[in-house]
Design a protein around this motif. Structure first.
Motif, PDB file in Angstrom:
ATOM      1  N   LEU A   1       0.828  -1.198   0.000  1.00  0.00           N
ATOM      2  CA  LEU A   1       0.000   0.000   0.000  1.00  0.00           C
ATOM      3  C   LEU A   1       0.869   1.258   0.000  1.00  0.00           C
ATOM      4  CD1 LEU A   1      -2.906   1.107   0.206  1.00  0.00           C
ATOM      5  CD2 LEU A   1      -2.650   1.052   2.695  1.00  0.00           C
ATOM      6  N   GLU A   2       1.957   1.238   0.768  1.00  0.00           N
ATOM      7  CA  GLU A   2       2.853   2.389   0.790  1.00  0.00           C
ATOM      8  C   GLU A   2       3.526   2.587  -0.553  1.00  0.00           C
ATOM      9  OE1 GLU A   2       6.113   4.984   1.223  1.00  0.00           O
ATOM     10  OE2 GLU A   2       6.249   2.871   0.622  1.00  0.00           O
ATOM     11  N   ARG A   3       3.966   1.480  -1.197  1.00  0.00           N
ATOM     12  CA  ARG A   3       4.606   1.590  -2.514  1.00  0.00           C
ATOM     13  C   ARG A   3       3.605   2.044  -3.573  1.00  0.00           C
ATOM     14  NH1 ARG A   3       9.603   2.500  -2.636  1.00  0.00           N
ATOM     15  NH2 ARG A   3       8.674   3.793  -0.982  1.00  0.00           N
TER      16      ARG A   3
ATOM     17  N   LEU B   1      10.088   2.764   7.571  1.00  0.00           N
ATOM     18  CA  LEU B   1      11.266   3.315   6.896  1.00  0.00           C
ATOM     19  C   LEU B   1      10.914   3.868   5.520  1.00  0.00           C
ATOM     20  CD1 LEU B   1      13.978   0.638   7.798  1.00  0.00           C
ATOM     21  CD2 LEU B   1      13.792   2.959   8.683  1.00  0.00           C
ATOM     22  N   LEU B   2      10.011   3.191   4.822  1.00  0.00           N
ATOM     23  CA  LEU B   2       9.589   3.686   3.507  1.00  0.00           C
ATOM     24  C   LEU B   2       8.703   4.927   3.625  1.00  0.00           C
ATOM     25  CD1 LEU B   2       8.736   0.271   1.800  1.00  0.00           C
ATOM     26  CD2 LEU B   2      10.717   1.708   1.336  1.00  0.00           C
ATOM     27  N   ALA B   3       7.788   4.920   4.590  1.00  0.00           N
ATOM     28  CA  ALA B   3       6.846   6.029   4.713  1.00  0.00           C
ATOM     29  C   ALA B   3       7.517   7.294   5.237  1.00  0.00           C
ATOM     30  CB  ALA B   3       5.689   5.630   5.634  1.00  0.00           C
ATOM     31  N   TRP B   4       8.563   7.139   6.041  1.00  0.00           N
ATOM     32  CA  TRP B   4       9.250   8.296   6.623  1.00  0.00           C
ATOM     33  C   TRP B   4      10.471   8.700   5.819  1.00  0.00           C
ATOM     34  CZ3 TRP B   4       9.246   6.015  12.259  1.00  0.00           C
ATOM     35  CH2 TRP B   4       7.933   6.038  12.746  1.00  0.00           C
ATOM     36  N   LYS B   5      10.429   8.472   4.525  1.00  0.00           N
ATOM     37  CA  LYS B   5      11.592   8.761   3.685  1.00  0.00           C
ATOM     38  C   LYS B   5      12.037  10.216   3.809  1.00  0.00           C
ATOM     39  CE  LYS B   5      12.908   9.175  -1.183  1.00  0.00           C
ATOM     40  NZ  LYS B   5      12.462   9.025  -2.583  1.00  0.00           N
ATOM     41  N   GLU B   6      11.117  11.139   3.604  1.00  0.00           N
ATOM     42  CA  GLU B   6      11.487  12.553   3.628  1.00  0.00           C
ATOM     43  C   GLU B   6      11.956  12.991   5.004  1.00  0.00           C
ATOM     44  OE1 GLU B   6       8.667  11.361   2.478  1.00  0.00           O
ATOM     45  OE2 GLU B   6       8.814  11.710   0.295  1.00  0.00           O
TER      46      GLU B   6
ATOM     47  N   LEU C   1      16.405  14.419   8.556  1.00  0.00           N
ATOM     48  CA  LEU C   1      17.148  14.227   9.799  1.00  0.00           C
ATOM     49  C   LEU C   1      18.608  13.924   9.537  1.00  0.00           C
ATOM     50  CD1 LEU C   1      17.190  13.833  12.894  1.00  0.00           C
ATOM     51  CD2 LEU C   1      16.582  11.439  12.484  1.00  0.00           C
ATOM     52  N   SER C   2      18.884  13.047   8.563  1.00  0.00           N
ATOM     53  CA  SER C   2      20.267  12.668   8.288  1.00  0.00           C
ATOM     54  C   SER C   2      21.075  13.831   7.733  1.00  0.00           C
ATOM     55  CB  SER C   2      20.294  11.492   7.304  1.00  0.00           C
ATOM     56  OG  SER C   2      19.676  11.853   6.077  1.00  0.00           O
ATOM     57  N   THR C   3      20.461  14.625   6.848  1.00  0.00           N
ATOM     58  CA  THR C   3      21.192  15.770   6.304  1.00  0.00           C
ATOM     59  C   THR C   3      21.369  16.876   7.338  1.00  0.00           C
ATOM     60  OG1 THR C   3      19.094  16.644   5.446  1.00  0.00           O
ATOM     61  CG2 THR C   3      20.455  15.322   3.945  1.00  0.00           C
TER      62      THR C   3
END
Length: 442
Positions: free
Chosen positions: A34-36, A127-132, A137-139
């Motif tokens: 569903l997320e994809r 992990l897929l849904a919180w991509k942005e 956060l990482s940047t």
């Protein structure tokens, strides 16, 4: 005459059991599919549902079939990337990895596992849904925050196994591994909550105050108080609610430490912590109801320090060890009153370390769970008073008056909770034999 062909072996599956396994695998595959599908990927809802079902069938048939189906899914992922490359859309590495994870989770479902594949698929979907959000956060991580994460990993993975197991020393008061686990636990809670503050803290002073209180309640109070001192105009109400929510977070954190380290000790202080938390939240909600929106109202910002550093780790460790040893010795020499005094003093340095030391002594049998729970509540009282001392420095009569009244209400609620436990303790010890044995043996 021709001989009849040999009869192939036939395996009958229990219908209900295999149906449950297939249904679980299909539900997990549809979750990530569903997320994809929502993101418009080539492999979507139906593809991931089929992959999960194939994995479940392979896991039910045996290891050989499971490996074969995993290889087929790998080939399918390769074909997906070839197709996207030909279309000039780049590779689909994330979707390919999700397909393999879905297949393995389906295999686990086919083998009869339930919790582990469900947990893996929920994490993968997150992990897929919180991509942005994760990318942001990482940047946005600084070098210091990255060093903090690595240091926490070193303390947990490298140093912990090298420590001696069991109590050491002439009085057998210190267990290095247990002490280090407590240090890692306190620091880990602070680190996770720091990440949450980085993600959501900028959305409002109240939310920042709550998340900041989970990391370090005293520092949060100092920050909010300093902002009020610098601009005392419309910041008083928001700072007032932020400080109360930081207090609520401190109460929740201390109760969580007891739950993890000594659950029976939390039982003795549950009423106190619950009433303190309920009172604090009720005051915040009452303040929201009386809030009047004013034009140009500013909210004070909170700037937390790094979530974890070597000095902070050493502080947690030293405070915990000192409180652990001194608390045990004073309890032996002066009884419960001596231990309570150490908890009150320890709350001035670190209420989390004081609560962890009380829980560690209770888990080792040095003190009873009820005494440990009461000591944890007293350490929280001290933290409340210590935080209030920073508010007094603002010399803002409105903020000081509100917080003094609120702090007294929270403290009274905690005392009432301790009195309630004292009245129901004989009844509870009859229901829980383990608690009765620990209370009676000390």
């Amino acid at each position: 005459m021709f001989e009849p062909p040999p009869v192939l072996p036939n395996v009958e599956w229990p219908y209900l059991q295999i149906l449950v396994r297939l249904a679980l695998s299909l539900a997990l595959g549809l979750l990530i599919g569903l997320e994809r599908e929502r993101r418009g990927k080539e492999a979507g809802l139906r593809t991931f549902g089929f992959i999960a079902l194939l994995g479940a069938l392979g896991g039910s048939l045996g290891v050989a079939f499971a490996l074969l189906i995993l290889a087929l899914v790998g080939m399918l992922a390769v074909l997906l990337n070839v197709q996207t490359l030909r279309a000039g859309q780049g590779t689909e590495l994330t979707t390919s990895a999700a397909m393999l994870v879905t297949c393995v989770a389906g295999i686990l479902c086919g083998q009869g596992h339930t919790i582990s594949p469900a947990a893996v698929m929920v994490i993968a979907t997150a992990l897929l849904a919180w991509k942005e959000r994760l990318a942001g956060l990482s940047t946005g991580l600084t070098e210091g925050e990255m060093r903090s994460a690595l240091l926490l990993a070193i303390l947990a993975i490298v140093i912990y196994p090298a420590l001696p197991a069991g109590p050491v020393g002439p009085w057998k008061l210190v267990d290095p591994r247990a002490a280090w686990v407590t240090v890692i636990l306190i620091a880990g809670i602070g680190f996770v909550n720091y990440i949450l503050w980085k993600l959501y803290g900028a959305r409002g002073t109240e939310l920042s105050g709550f998340l900041g209180g989970l990391v370090n309640s005293n520092f949060t109070v100092i920050e909010l108080s300093s902002r009020v001192k610098q601009s005392p105009g419309g910041t008083v109400d928001s700072a007032y609610r932020g400080i109360l929510l930081a207090t609520s977070a401190m109460i929740m954190r201390n109760a969580t430490l007891l739950l993890i380290l000594a659950p029976l000790a939390l039982l003795g202080s549950l009423a106190a912590f619950a009433l303190m938390l309920a009172t604090s939240i009720a005051i915040v909600m009452w303040s929201y109801g009386r809030r009047r929106h004013r034009l140009g109202e500013k909210s004070p910002e909170i700037k937390l320090e790094l979530p974890f550093s070597l000095p902070l780790a050493l502080k947690y460790g030293v405070v915990f060890l000192v409180l652990h040893v001194v608390g045990g010795l004073t309890q032996r020499q002066f009884g419960d009153v001596g231990f309570y005094f150490v908890c009150v003093v320890g709350g001035l340095m670190s209420s989390a370390s004081a609560v962890a030391a009380a829980a560690a002594l209770a888990s080792q049998g040095s003190i009873s769970p009820s005494v440990a729970g009461t000591g944890a509540v007293l350490a929280s009282f001290t933290s409340l008073a210590f935080s209030l001392s920073f508010v007094l420095r603002t010399r803002n009569p409105d903020l000081v008056g509100k917080l003094v009244r609120a702090t007294l209400c929270i403290a009274v609620a905690g005392i009432l909770g301790l009195l309630i436990w004292g009245s129901v303790r004989p009844i509870v010890t009859q229901w829980i034999p383990e608690l009765a044995r620990l209370e009676g043996g000390l």
